[in-house]
Design an enzyme around this catalytic site. Structure first.
Site, PDB file in Angstrom:
ATOM      1  N   LYS A  78      -4.136  -5.397 -11.212  1.00  0.00           N
ATOM      2  CA  LYS A  78      -2.813  -5.004 -10.723  1.00  0.00           C
ATOM      3  C   LYS A  78      -1.736  -5.491 -11.678  1.00  0.00           C
ATOM      4  O   LYS A  78      -1.785  -6.633 -12.153  1.00  0.00           O
ATOM      5  CB  LYS A  78      -2.616  -5.586  -9.323  1.00  0.00           C
ATOM      6  CG  LYS A  78      -1.336  -5.164  -8.625  1.00  0.00           C
ATOM      7  CD  LYS A  78      -1.305  -5.734  -7.204  1.00  0.00           C
ATOM      8  CE  LYS A  78      -0.045  -5.342  -6.460  1.00  0.00           C
ATOM      9  NZ  LYS A  78      -0.033  -5.878  -5.074  1.00  0.00           N
ATOM     10  N   SER A 152       1.042  -2.411  -1.996  1.00  0.00           N
ATOM     11  CA  SER A 152       1.479  -2.220  -3.367  1.00  0.00           C
ATOM     12  C   SER A 152       0.338  -2.227  -4.380  1.00  0.00           C
ATOM     13  O   SER A 152       0.558  -1.944  -5.554  1.00  0.00           O
ATOM     14  CB  SER A 152       2.487  -3.315  -3.730  1.00  0.00           C
ATOM     15  OG  SER A 152       1.879  -4.592  -3.696  1.00  0.00           O
ATOM     16  N   SER A 176      -0.606  -5.547   1.180  1.00  0.00           N
ATOM     17  CA  SER A 176      -0.701  -4.794  -0.067  1.00  0.00           C
ATOM     18  C   SER A 176      -2.103  -4.598  -0.610  1.00  0.00           C
ATOM     19  O   SER A 176      -2.304  -3.806  -1.533  1.00  0.00           O
ATOM     20  CB  SER A 176       0.164  -5.450  -1.145  1.00  0.00           C
ATOM     21  OG  SER A 176       1.521  -5.270  -0.844  1.00  0.00           O
TER      22      SER A 176
END
Length: 447
Positions: A78, A152, A176
């Protein structure tokens, strides 16, 4: 020639350790799939093709290859965690395009275990929202590319669901990991506080953010979590009987659970009853103030992360979110609302070992330029489809999302499992039992 795309991380690592495959050929096959599919999916902000191949060769020449738990396994990271030699943009034009000097500790642990970082995945700006789009790209759900992958950790989830990598690294501050995992038919676990090194941002959203795995199987999630935590999460030798509470109630008043997600939770409960567990309908005593507590912590965390960034280069929804949160920073920093919530919920988890809920309230929003939409519209979209994840960031307790059932569109549905502090191995064992009883399709049919 063996095709390594679509294999689990455990299968790939075993093959590499036994010299049935080389890290280079495994990584090359996954890079080819990324090149072929990512234009449709939008999982990656940047792909490290040449660097990844060179690092795969280094793994292949390691003297300890036969002992590496993730030998030759391609992994995506990420884009809010540092990868040595690459910039960390966090989905924003306001962040510097400066190469990181060192790996984040979780990335370093993955590499030490033999994994090869193939790229950095797309996130919403400053990882604020539950949809992933912005100036660096848009991550779509590989099961239905008209829908967002979620956020996210949306790019990381999309990469795994599309078979571009077998596992990916993400993090979870208000859901997330669990939100995109639920959308994309993946397994994830948000570990409890202190299990995996955090260091996600300036303040880890006041200690709510945790790093964790995204995978297609419980075995891979356990394997990756063990590497990240530097602790082996071994389940019980014989499956035990759990006291399981099933709740279909949204923690936020006025938000209802749609029929597919409620049905998934009911069906999972029935499966567990047949497997011998003690299952009852019971709702946690969520306080009426939970929505306010969630919003103040969510916005205040963004306000801290936005400090030092040029507000003119932030999108409108992020600027407003940070401005709202600025007035709450001191209140959140010195307040005891999280401790009050823990004390309120502890008796419930003394009575029950595990809480089972729907993972989401409804399917993910359409894949649209949400970063160009207004703040309130984003807040409502996020709240209406994902009200079930934030309480467990506020408490700091472990929570999983696993696939269960399907939506009318054919995309995966999902359930959430929540445990008391230290229950990671227990949750993983229960999830593995569910997977045995009700297997799921591991990747989206993109070919």
């Amino acid at each position: 020639m063996t095709n390594w795309v679509g294999r689990t991380a455990a299968e790939i690592a075993a093959a590499v350790r036994e010299k049935q495959a080389t890290p280079r050929e495994v990584v090359a096959e996954h890079l080819a799939r990324i090149e072929r599919l990512d234009g449709r999916v939008g999982a990656f902000r940047m792909v490290r093709a040449q660097a990844a191949l060179a690092e795969a060769d280094e793994v292949g020449s390691r003297a300890d290859l036969a002992e590496l738990p993730l030998a030759g396994v391609p992994v995506a990271v990420k884009d809010n965690l540092a990868v040595r030699g690459e910039s960390k943009r966090i989905g924003s034009a306001a962040t510097p395009d400066t190469p990181a000097a060192d790996d984040h500790l979780t990335v370093a642990r993955l590499r030490a275990a033999g994994a090869v970082v193939v790229g950095l995945t797309n996130v919403p700006e400053l990882c604020v929202f539950g949809t992933t789009e912005g100036v660096h790209g848009t991550a779509r759900n590989p099961w239905d590319t008209s829908r967002t992958a979620g956020g996210s950790s949306g790019g990381s989830a999309a990469a795994v669901a599309a078979g571009m990598v077998p596992i990916a690294l993400g993090n979870d501050g208000m859901g997330s990991l669990r939100i995109p995992a639920a959308n994309c038919g993946l397994v994830t676990i948000k570990p409890g506080t202190g299990v995996v090194p955090a260091g996600v941002s300036d303040g880890d959203w006041f200690g709510m953010s945790e790093n964790g795995p995204l995978a297609t199987t419980v075995e891979d999630a356990r394997l990756m979590l063990s590497v990240l935590a530097d602790t082996e999460f071994v389940g019980p030798q014989a499956p035990g009987t759990h006291r399981i509470a099933v709740s279909l109630r949204s923690p936020l008043p006025g938000v209802t659970i749609s029929k597919p997600y409620a049905t998934a939770a009911r069906d999972a409960a029935g499966l567990l009853i047949k497997a011998g567990h003690q299952v009852r309908r019971a709702d946690p005593p969520y306080p009426m103030s939970l929505g306010v507590t969630s919003l103040t912590h969510w916005t205040a965390g963004t306000a801290v992360d936005a400090q030092g960034l040029d507000p003119r280069q932030l999108t409108r929804r992020t600027r407003v979110h940070a401005a709202v949160g600025k007035r709450f920073v001191n209140r959140v920093r010195v307040g005891d609302s999280r401790e009050q919530l823990r004390r309120r919920l502890e008796p419930f988890f003394a009575e029950y070992d595990v809480l089972l809920t729907p993972a989401l309230a409804r399917r993910s929003p359409k894949s649209e330029p949400w970063h160009e939409r207004g703040w309130l519209r984003n807040i409502m979209a996020n709240t209406n489809y994902s009200p079930l994840t934030p309480p467990w960031n506020l408490t700091g307790w472990p929570a999983m999302s696993i696939p269960f059932g399907t939506l009318p569109s054919g995309a995966p549905c999902a359930i959430q499992l929540v445990g008391r502090p230290g229950a990671e191995a227990e949750l993983l064992a229960l999830a593995e039992r569910i997977q045995e009883l009700r297997p799921w399709q591991r990747t989206a049919p993109l070919d």
